[in-house]
Design a protein around this motif. Structure first.
Motif, PDB file in Angstrom:
ATOM      1  N   GLY A   1      29.707 -16.665 -38.756  1.00 34.56           N
ATOM      2  CA  GLY A   1      29.584 -17.705 -37.751  1.00 34.56           C
ATOM      3  C   GLY A   1      28.710 -17.294 -36.584  1.00 34.56           C
ATOM      4  O   GLY A   1      28.173 -16.189 -36.529  1.00 34.56           O
ATOM      5  N   ARG A   2      28.610 -18.187 -35.680  1.00 31.77           N
ATOM      6  CA  ARG A   2      27.764 -17.996 -34.516  1.00 31.77           C
ATOM      7  C   ARG A   2      28.429 -17.080 -33.511  1.00 31.77           C
ATOM      8  O   ARG A   2      29.621 -17.206 -33.239  1.00 31.77           O
ATOM      9  N   PRO A   3      27.676 -16.171 -32.895  1.00 31.75           N
ATOM     10  CA  PRO A   3      28.287 -15.327 -31.866  1.00 31.75           C
ATOM     11  C   PRO A   3      28.675 -16.169 -30.649  1.00 31.75           C
ATOM     12  O   PRO A   3      28.041 -17.191 -30.380  1.00 31.75           O
ATOM     13  N   PRO A   4      29.707 -15.763 -29.929  1.00 33.18           N
ATOM     14  CA  PRO A   4      30.123 -16.552 -28.764  1.00 33.18           C
ATOM     15  C   PRO A   4      29.053 -16.559 -27.675  1.00 33.18           C
ATOM     16  O   PRO A   4      28.287 -15.610 -27.531  1.00 33.18           O
ATOM     17  N   LYS A   5      29.005 -17.672 -26.919  1.00 33.73           N
ATOM     18  CA  LYS A   5      28.062 -17.778 -25.806  1.00 33.73           C
ATOM     19  C   LYS A   5      28.544 -16.954 -24.627  1.00 33.73           C
ATOM     20  O   LYS A   5      29.748 -16.715 -24.471  1.00 33.73           O
ATOM     21  N   ASP A   6      27.598 -16.542 -23.776  1.00 40.91           N
ATOM     22  CA  ASP A   6      27.967 -15.881 -22.533  1.00 40.91           C
ATOM     23  C   ASP A   6      28.750 -16.868 -21.673  1.00 40.91           C
ATOM     24  O   ASP A   6      28.461 -18.069 -21.675  1.00 40.91           O
ATOM     25  N   VAL A   7      29.711 -16.367 -20.930  1.00 40.34           N
ATOM     26  CA  VAL A   7      30.564 -17.220 -20.104  1.00 40.34           C
ATOM     27  C   VAL A   7      29.733 -18.061 -19.126  1.00 40.34           C
ATOM     28  O   VAL A   7      30.030 -19.223 -18.895  1.00 40.34           O
ATOM     29  N   ASP A   8      28.656 -17.490 -18.581  1.00 37.84           N
ATOM     30  CA  ASP A   8      27.853 -18.225 -17.607  1.00 37.84           C
ATOM     31  C   ASP A   8      26.966 -19.290 -18.259  1.00 37.84           C
ATOM     32  O   ASP A   8      26.337 -20.069 -17.573  1.00 37.84           O
ATOM     33  N   ARG A   9      26.929 -19.364 -19.592  1.00 33.37           N
ATOM     34  CA  ARG A   9      26.120 -20.363 -20.293  1.00 33.37           C
ATOM     35  C   ARG A   9      26.963 -21.493 -20.883  1.00 33.37           C
ATOM     36  O   ARG A   9      26.436 -22.401 -21.497  1.00 33.37           O
ATOM     37  N   LEU A  10      28.282 -21.430 -20.723  1.00 33.73           N
ATOM     38  CA  LEU A  10      29.158 -22.467 -21.268  1.00 33.73           C
ATOM     39  C   LEU A  10      29.027 -23.757 -20.460  1.00 33.73           C
ATOM     40  O   LEU A  10      28.912 -23.734 -19.241  1.00 33.73           O
ATOM     41  N   ARG A  11      29.061 -24.854 -21.160  1.00 34.36           N
ATOM     42  CA  ARG A  11      29.044 -26.165 -20.502  1.00 34.36           C
ATOM     43  C   ARG A  11      30.440 -26.746 -20.634  1.00 34.36           C
ATOM     44  O   ARG A  11      30.848 -27.163 -21.715  1.00 34.36           O
ATOM     45  N   SER A  12      31.160 -26.778 -19.526  1.00 30.95           N
ATOM     46  CA  SER A  12      32.544 -27.223 -19.586  1.00 30.95           C
ATOM     47  C   SER A  12      32.765 -28.543 -18.875  1.00 30.95           C
ATOM     48  O   SER A  12      33.864 -29.077 -18.893  1.00 30.95           O
ATOM     49  N   GLU A  13      31.745 -29.087 -18.247  1.00 30.65           N
ATOM     50  CA  GLU A  13      31.882 -30.343 -17.522  1.00 30.65           C
ATOM     51  C   GLU A  13      31.294 -31.489 -18.342  1.00 30.65           C
ATOM     52  O   GLU A  13      30.336 -31.302 -19.080  1.00 30.65           O
ATOM     53  N   ALA A  14      31.878 -32.671 -18.182  1.00 32.38           N
ATOM     54  CA  ALA A  14      31.379 -33.866 -18.868  1.00 32.38           C
ATOM     55  C   ALA A  14      31.049 -34.928 -17.826  1.00 32.38           C
ATOM     56  O   ALA A  14      31.641 -34.962 -16.742  1.00 32.38           O
ATOM     57  N   LEU A  15      30.091 -35.771 -18.156  1.00 28.78           N
ATOM     58  CA  LEU A  15      29.694 -36.870 -17.284  1.00 28.78           C
ATOM     59  C   LEU A  15      29.701 -38.137 -18.127  1.00 28.78           C
ATOM     60  O   LEU A  15      28.966 -38.233 -19.118  1.00 28.78           O
TER      61      LEU A  15
ATOM     62  N   LYS B   1      12.411 -32.483  -2.418  1.00 29.37           N
ATOM     63  CA  LYS B   1      11.824 -33.391  -1.433  1.00 29.37           C
ATOM     64  C   LYS B   1      12.669 -33.453  -0.158  1.00 29.37           C
ATOM     65  O   LYS B   1      12.145 -33.554   0.943  1.00 29.37           O
ATOM     66  N   ALA B   2      13.982 -33.360  -0.314  1.00 23.31           N
ATOM     67  CA  ALA B   2      14.903 -33.407   0.818  1.00 23.31           C
ATOM     68  C   ALA B   2      15.182 -32.017   1.388  1.00 23.31           C
ATOM     69  O   ALA B   2      16.032 -31.869   2.262  1.00 23.31           O
ATOM     70  N   ALA B   3      14.476 -31.010   0.900  1.00 21.25           N
ATOM     71  CA  ALA B   3      14.652 -29.621   1.347  1.00 21.25           C
ATOM     72  C   ALA B   3      16.101 -29.158   1.195  1.00 21.25           C
ATOM     73  O   ALA B   3      16.640 -28.467   2.051  1.00 21.25           O
ATOM     74  N   ARG B   4      16.713 -29.548   0.093  1.00 21.23           N
ATOM     75  CA  ARG B   4      18.097 -29.156  -0.194  1.00 21.23           C
ATOM     76  C   ARG B   4      18.099 -28.127  -1.315  1.00 21.23           C
ATOM     77  O   ARG B   4      17.206 -28.119  -2.158  1.00 21.23           O
ATOM     78  N   PRO B   5      19.090 -27.246  -1.345  1.00 18.76           N
ATOM     79  CA  PRO B   5      19.165 -26.260  -2.421  1.00 18.76           C
ATOM     80  C   PRO B   5      19.442 -26.944  -3.771  1.00 18.76           C
ATOM     81  O   PRO B   5      20.090 -27.987  -3.827  1.00 18.76           O
ATOM     82  N   ILE B   6      18.931 -26.345  -4.826  1.00 12.34           N
ATOM     83  CA  ILE B   6      19.127 -26.880  -6.175  1.00 12.34           C
ATOM     84  C   ILE B   6      20.069 -25.924  -6.896  1.00 12.34           C
ATOM     85  O   ILE B   6      19.662 -24.861  -7.370  1.00 12.34           O
ATOM     86  N   ALA B   7      21.322 -26.292  -6.956  1.00  9.19           N
ATOM     87  CA  ALA B   7      22.382 -25.385  -7.430  1.00  9.19           C
ATOM     88  C   ALA B   7      22.099 -24.825  -8.817  1.00  9.19           C
ATOM     89  O   ALA B   7      22.327 -23.645  -9.072  1.00  9.19           O
ATOM     90  N   PHE B   8      21.606 -25.630  -9.729  1.00 13.47           N
ATOM     91  CA  PHE B   8      21.415 -25.140 -11.094  1.00 13.47           C
ATOM     92  C   PHE B   8      20.181 -24.255 -11.243  1.00 13.47           C
ATOM     93  O   PHE B   8      19.970 -23.679 -12.299  1.00 13.47           O
ATOM     94  N   LEU B   9      19.390 -24.100 -10.190  1.00 16.43           N
ATOM     95  CA  LEU B   9      18.249 -23.196 -10.223  1.00 16.43           C
ATOM     96  C   LEU B   9      18.528 -21.904  -9.457  1.00 16.43           C
ATOM     97  O   LEU B   9      17.678 -21.007  -9.450  1.00 16.43           O
ATOM     98  N   GLN B  10      19.682 -21.810  -8.827  1.00 11.65           N
ATOM     99  CA  GLN B  10      20.037 -20.608  -8.070  1.00 11.65           C
ATOM    100  C   GLN B  10      20.275 -19.461  -9.033  1.00 11.65           C
ATOM    101  O   GLN B  10      20.880 -19.626 -10.077  1.00 11.65           O
ATOM    102  N   THR B  11      19.786 -18.272  -8.668  1.00 15.21           N
ATOM    103  CA  THR B  11      20.039 -17.089  -9.483  1.00 15.21           C
ATOM    104  C   THR B  11      21.455 -16.599  -9.224  1.00 15.21           C
ATOM    105  O   THR B  11      21.949 -16.693  -8.098  1.00 15.21           O
ATOM    106  N   ARG B  12      22.053 -16.035 -10.225  1.00 10.76           N
ATOM    107  CA  ARG B  12      23.440 -15.564 -10.085  1.00 10.76           C
ATOM    108  C   ARG B  12      23.462 -14.104  -9.790  1.00 10.76           C
ATOM    109  O   ARG B  12      22.719 -13.323 -10.118  1.00 10.76           O
TER     110      ARG B  12
END
Length: 73
Positions: free
Chosen positions: A7-21, A62-73
């Motif tokens: 089977g597939r190896p498990p994903k890294d914890v920081d790459r999991l998608r746990s939220e739904a929209l 454009k609004a000079a706001r931080p982009i959370a999903f582009l922040q480095t961890r």
């Protein structure tokens, strides 16, 4: 002798998608999105996620706001 894991190896914890929209659409909208995703050769959810990320990044920049999903961890 140990059997190799299958089977597939498990994903890294920081790459999991746990939220739904949940987004309500008209049938014609969903079909158009699905067709565009097919043309791009990607699953519908990936196509929608990438388009939302592009628009969010543009509007936040454009609004000079931080982009959370582009922040480095």
């Amino acid at each position: 002798m140990k059997k190799p894991k299958r089977g597939r190896p498990p994903k890294d914890v920081d790459r999991l998608r746990s939220e739904a929209l949940l987004v309500r659409l008209e049938g014609t909208e969903k079909e158009a999105f699905r067709e565009a995703a097919d043309l791009a050769g990607v699953p519908l959810s990936s196509w929608v996620r990438e388009r939302l990320r592009q628009i969010a990044a543009r509007e936040l920049k454009k609004a000079a706001r931080p982009i959370a999903f582009l922040q480095t961890r």
